[in-house]
Design a protein around this motif. Structure first.
Motif, PDB file in Angstrom:
ATOM      1  N   ARG A   7       0.866  -1.184   0.000  1.00 56.07           N
ATOM      2  CA  ARG A   7       0.000   0.000   0.000  1.00 56.07           C
ATOM      3  C   ARG A   7       0.898   1.228   0.000  1.00 56.07           C
ATOM      4  O   ARG A   7       1.908   1.273   0.696  1.00 56.07           O
ATOM      5  CB  ARG A   7      -0.867  -0.018   1.255  1.00 56.07           C
ATOM      6  N   TRP A   8       0.501   2.237  -0.786  1.00 55.36           N
ATOM      7  CA  TRP A   8       1.261   3.485  -0.850  1.00 55.36           C
ATOM      8  C   TRP A   8       0.269   4.627  -0.945  1.00 55.36           C
ATOM      9  O   TRP A   8      -0.680   4.580  -1.738  1.00 55.36           O
ATOM     10  CB  TRP A   8       2.189   3.472  -2.069  1.00 55.36           C
ATOM     11  N   VAL A   9       0.500   5.654  -0.141  1.00 55.02           N
ATOM     12  CA  VAL A   9      -0.297   6.871  -0.219  1.00 55.02           C
ATOM     13  C   VAL A   9       0.637   7.972  -0.713  1.00 55.02           C
ATOM     14  O   VAL A   9       1.464   8.486   0.048  1.00 55.02           O
ATOM     15  CB  VAL A   9      -0.923   7.246   1.144  1.00 55.02           C
ATOM     16  N   PRO A  10       0.558   8.306  -2.008  1.00 53.50           N
ATOM     17  CA  PRO A  10       1.443   9.335  -2.550  1.00 53.50           C
ATOM     18  C   PRO A  10       1.165  10.699  -1.911  1.00 53.50           C
ATOM     19  O   PRO A  10       0.028  10.992  -1.538  1.00 53.50           O
ATOM     20  CB  PRO A  10       1.118   9.368  -4.043  1.00 53.50           C
ATOM     21  N   THR A  11       2.218  11.499  -1.828  1.00 52.44           N
ATOM     22  CA  THR A  11       2.087  12.838  -1.249  1.00 52.44           C
ATOM     23  C   THR A  11       2.517  13.893  -2.268  1.00 52.44           C
ATOM     24  O   THR A  11       3.275  13.599  -3.203  1.00 52.44           O
ATOM     25  CB  THR A  11       2.970  12.984   0.001  1.00 52.44           C
ATOM     26  N   GLN A  12       2.070  15.102  -2.049  1.00 55.56           N
ATOM     27  CA  GLN A  12       2.493  16.200  -2.911  1.00 55.56           C
ATOM     28  C   GLN A  12       3.999  16.401  -2.809  1.00 55.56           C
ATOM     29  O   GLN A  12       4.664  16.717  -3.800  1.00 55.56           O
ATOM     30  CB  GLN A  12       1.746  17.491  -2.567  1.00 55.56           C
ATOM     31  N   ALA A  13       4.556  16.179  -1.622  1.00 61.98           N
ATOM     32  CA  ALA A  13       6.010  16.307  -1.459  1.00 61.98           C
ATOM     33  C   ALA A  13       6.752  15.308  -2.360  1.00 61.98           C
ATOM     34  O   ALA A  13       7.802  15.642  -2.922  1.00 61.98           O
ATOM     35  CB  ALA A  13       6.395  16.097   0.010  1.00 61.98           C
ATOM     36  N   GLU A  14       6.203  14.093  -2.518  1.00 59.26           N
ATOM     37  CA  GLU A  14       6.815  13.115  -3.424  1.00 59.26           C
ATOM     38  C   GLU A  14       6.690  13.570  -4.877  1.00 59.26           C
ATOM     39  O   GLU A  14       7.633  13.418  -5.661  1.00 59.26           O
ATOM     40  CB  GLU A  14       6.174  11.738  -3.242  1.00 59.26           C
ATOM     41  N   PHE A  15       5.543  14.127  -5.248  1.00 60.41           N
ATOM     42  CA  PHE A  15       5.377  14.658  -6.607  1.00 60.41           C
ATOM     43  C   PHE A  15       6.414  15.753  -6.859  1.00 60.41           C
ATOM     44  O   PHE A  15       7.051  15.794  -7.910  1.00 60.41           O
ATOM     45  CB  PHE A  15       3.987  15.250  -6.822  1.00 60.41           C
ATOM     46  N   ASP A  16       6.576  16.650  -5.882  1.00 52.56           N
ATOM     47  CA  ASP A  16       7.520  17.756  -6.026  1.00 52.56           C
ATOM     48  C   ASP A  16       8.960  17.256  -6.121  1.00 52.56           C
ATOM     49  O   ASP A  16       9.738  17.732  -6.962  1.00 52.56           O
ATOM     50  CB  ASP A  16       7.375  18.735  -4.861  1.00 52.56           C
ATOM     51  N   ALA A  17       9.324  16.270  -5.295  1.00 45.15           N
ATOM     52  CA  ALA A  17      10.682  15.719  -5.332  1.00 45.15           C
ATOM     53  C   ALA A  17      10.938  15.014  -6.657  1.00 45.15           C
ATOM     54  O   ALA A  17      12.022  15.147  -7.241  1.00 45.15           O
ATOM     55  CB  ALA A  17      10.894  14.764  -4.156  1.00 45.15           C
ATOM     56  N   PHE A  18       9.941  14.282  -7.161  1.00 51.92           N
ATOM     57  CA  PHE A  18      10.109  13.596  -8.448  1.00 51.92           C
ATOM     58  C   PHE A  18      10.246  14.621  -9.573  1.00 51.92           C
ATOM     59  O   PHE A  18      11.005  14.401 -10.524  1.00 51.92           O
ATOM     60  CB  PHE A  18       8.950  12.631  -8.713  1.00 51.92           C
ATOM     61  N   THR A  19       9.545  15.719  -9.473  1.00 55.41           N
ATOM     62  CA  THR A  19       9.692  16.795 -10.448  1.00 55.41           C
ATOM     63  C   THR A  19      11.136  17.276 -10.486  1.00 55.41           C
ATOM     64  O   THR A  19      11.698  17.482 -11.574  1.00 55.41           O
ATOM     65  CB  THR A  19       8.746  17.967 -10.102  1.00 55.41           C
ATOM     66  N   GLU A  20      11.746  17.433  -9.325  1.00 57.90           N
ATOM     67  CA  GLU A  20      13.133  17.905  -9.254  1.00 57.90           C
ATOM     68  C   GLU A  20      14.101  16.931  -9.927  1.00 57.90           C
ATOM     69  O   GLU A  20      14.986  17.353 -10.664  1.00 57.90           O
ATOM     70  CB  GLU A  20      13.550  18.132  -7.803  1.00 57.90           C
ATOM     71  N   VAL A  21      13.945  15.644  -9.675  1.00 65.22           N
ATOM     72  CA  VAL A  21      14.902  14.682 -10.237  1.00 65.22           C
ATOM     73  C   VAL A  21      14.612  14.343 -11.693  1.00 65.22           C
ATOM     74  O   VAL A  21      15.524  14.006 -12.440  1.00 65.22           O
ATOM     75  CB  VAL A  21      15.006  13.381  -9.396  1.00 65.22           C
ATOM     76  N   SER A  22      13.350  14.439 -12.101  1.00 62.98           N
ATOM     77  CA  SER A  22      12.991  14.057 -13.475  1.00 62.98           C
ATOM     78  C   SER A  22      12.997  15.229 -14.450  1.00 62.98           C
ATOM     79  O   SER A  22      13.136  15.030 -15.655  1.00 62.98           O
ATOM     80  CB  SER A  22      11.603  13.407 -13.505  1.00 62.98           C
ATOM     81  N   GLY A  23      12.791  16.427 -13.937  1.00 64.51           N
ATOM     82  CA  GLY A  23      12.662  17.591 -14.811  1.00 64.51           C
ATOM     83  C   GLY A  23      11.267  17.757 -15.382  1.00 64.51           C
ATOM     84  O   GLY A  23      10.993  18.715 -16.102  1.00 64.51           O
ATOM     85  N   ASP A  24      10.354  16.849 -15.070  1.00 65.16           N
ATOM     86  CA  ASP A  24       8.969  16.925 -15.560  1.00 65.16           C
ATOM     87  C   ASP A  24       8.175  17.825 -14.622  1.00 65.16           C
ATOM     88  O   ASP A  24       7.650  17.374 -13.610  1.00 65.16           O
ATOM     89  CB  ASP A  24       8.347  15.529 -15.625  1.00 65.16           C
ATOM     90  N   ASP A  25       8.105  19.099 -14.994  1.00 63.26           N
ATOM     91  CA  ASP A  25       7.430  20.077 -14.133  1.00 63.26           C
ATOM     92  C   ASP A  25       6.056  20.478 -14.672  1.00 63.26           C
ATOM     93  O   ASP A  25       5.573  21.585 -14.427  1.00 63.26           O
ATOM     94  CB  ASP A  25       8.303  21.302 -13.919  1.00 63.26           C
ATOM     95  N   ASN A  26       5.411  19.565 -15.378  1.00 67.52           N
ATOM     96  CA  ASN A  26       4.063  19.822 -15.877  1.00 67.52           C
ATOM     97  C   ASN A  26       3.171  20.250 -14.716  1.00 67.52           C
ATOM     98  O   ASN A  26       3.181  19.628 -13.650  1.00 67.52           O
ATOM     99  CB  ASN A  26       3.512  18.562 -16.542  1.00 67.52           C
ATOM    100  N   ALA A  27       2.394  21.288 -14.922  1.00 67.10           N
ATOM    101  CA  ALA A  27       1.548  21.841 -13.871  1.00 67.10           C
ATOM    102  C   ALA A  27       0.582  20.814 -13.281  1.00 67.10           C
ATOM    103  O   ALA A  27       0.211  20.914 -12.109  1.00 67.10           O
ATOM    104  CB  ALA A  27       0.771  23.040 -14.402  1.00 67.10           C
ATOM    105  N   ILE A  28       0.195  19.812 -14.041  1.00 59.83           N
ATOM    106  CA  ILE A  28      -0.754  18.805 -13.555  1.00 59.83           C
ATOM    107  C   ILE A  28      -0.177  18.032 -12.365  1.00 59.83           C
ATOM    108  O   ILE A  28      -0.918  17.468 -11.563  1.00 59.83           O
ATOM    109  CB  ILE A  28      -1.199  17.852 -14.691  1.00 59.83           C
ATOM    110  N   HIS A  29       1.162  18.042 -12.219  1.00 60.05           N
ATOM    111  CA  HIS A  29       1.815  17.334 -11.121  1.00 60.05           C
ATOM    112  C   HIS A  29       2.136  18.227  -9.925  1.00 60.05           C
ATOM    113  O   HIS A  29       2.254  17.719  -8.810  1.00 60.05           O
ATOM    114  CB  HIS A  29       3.128  16.700 -11.594  1.00 60.05           C
ATOM    115  N   VAL A  30       2.286  19.532 -10.165  1.00 55.08           N
ATOM    116  CA  VAL A  30       2.883  20.374  -9.113  1.00 55.08           C
ATOM    117  C   VAL A  30       2.106  21.639  -8.753  1.00 55.08           C
ATOM    118  O   VAL A  30       2.487  22.332  -7.814  1.00 55.08           O
ATOM    119  CB  VAL A  30       4.325  20.772  -9.499  1.00 55.08           C
ATOM    120  N   ASP A  31       1.040  21.947  -9.458  1.00 55.85           N
ATOM    121  CA  ASP A  31       0.342  23.213  -9.225  1.00 55.85           C
ATOM    122  C   ASP A  31      -1.108  22.969  -8.815  1.00 55.85           C
ATOM    123  O   ASP A  31      -1.999  22.863  -9.661  1.00 55.85           O
ATOM    124  CB  ASP A  31       0.405  24.059 -10.494  1.00 55.85           C
ATOM    125  N   PRO A  32      -1.355  22.881  -7.501  1.00 54.60           N
ATOM    126  CA  PRO A  32      -2.712  22.609  -7.031  1.00 54.60           C
ATOM    127  C   PRO A  32      -3.741  23.638  -7.505  1.00 54.60           C
ATOM    128  O   PRO A  32      -4.895  23.284  -7.786  1.00 54.60           O
ATOM    129  CB  PRO A  32      -2.582  22.624  -5.510  1.00 54.60           C
TER     130      PRO A  32
END
Length: 118
Positions: A7-32
């Motif tokens: 079981r995993w409950v994803p967090t916005q902090a994980e989305f933000d950290a993945f954005t940093e390492v992947s470079g995928d900063d699409n607003a759908i992932h990081v802009d509530p």
């Protein structure tokens, strides 16, 4: 035979950290605020973040395992704060079936297969 479930409950902090390492900063992932105006209504996980959690689960099971190839689809979104069930099942030698579903409604967020390298 591999049969793993976590079981995993994803967090916005994980989305933000993945954005940093992947470079995928699409607003759908990081802009509530932006996401509130979309059909999703909230931020959506990167597909590869979901897959990375699956692969991490597999590596915890067998640290020496190596992937030969993969294929996957992301038919439904995974949201920050919404619990997911991650499952990997070896249905035939060297081929792993992967499924990630939202616990709330059973919607499949990832469907895939990985071939294990020998």
């Amino acid at each position: 035979m591999i049969d793993l479930l976590e079981r995993w409950v994803p967090t916005q902090a994980e989305f933000d950290a993945f954005t940093e390492v992947s470079g995928d900063d699409n607003a759908i992932h990081v802009d509530p605020d932006f996401c509130a105006t979309t059909a999703f209504g909230r931020t959506v996980s990167h597909g590869m973040l979901i897959y990375s959690n699956l692969w991490g689960m597999l590596k915890r099971y067998d640290p020496k395992i190596a992937q030969g190839s993969q294929s996957m689809m992301f038919p439904n979104p995974a949201f920050a704060g919404a619990a997911l069930s991650l499952r990997i099942v070896e249905e035939r030698a060297r081929y792993l079936q992967m499924r990630v579903t939202r616990e709330a409604d059973g919607a499949e967020c990832l469907i895939g297969e990985a071939e294990i390298a020998c």
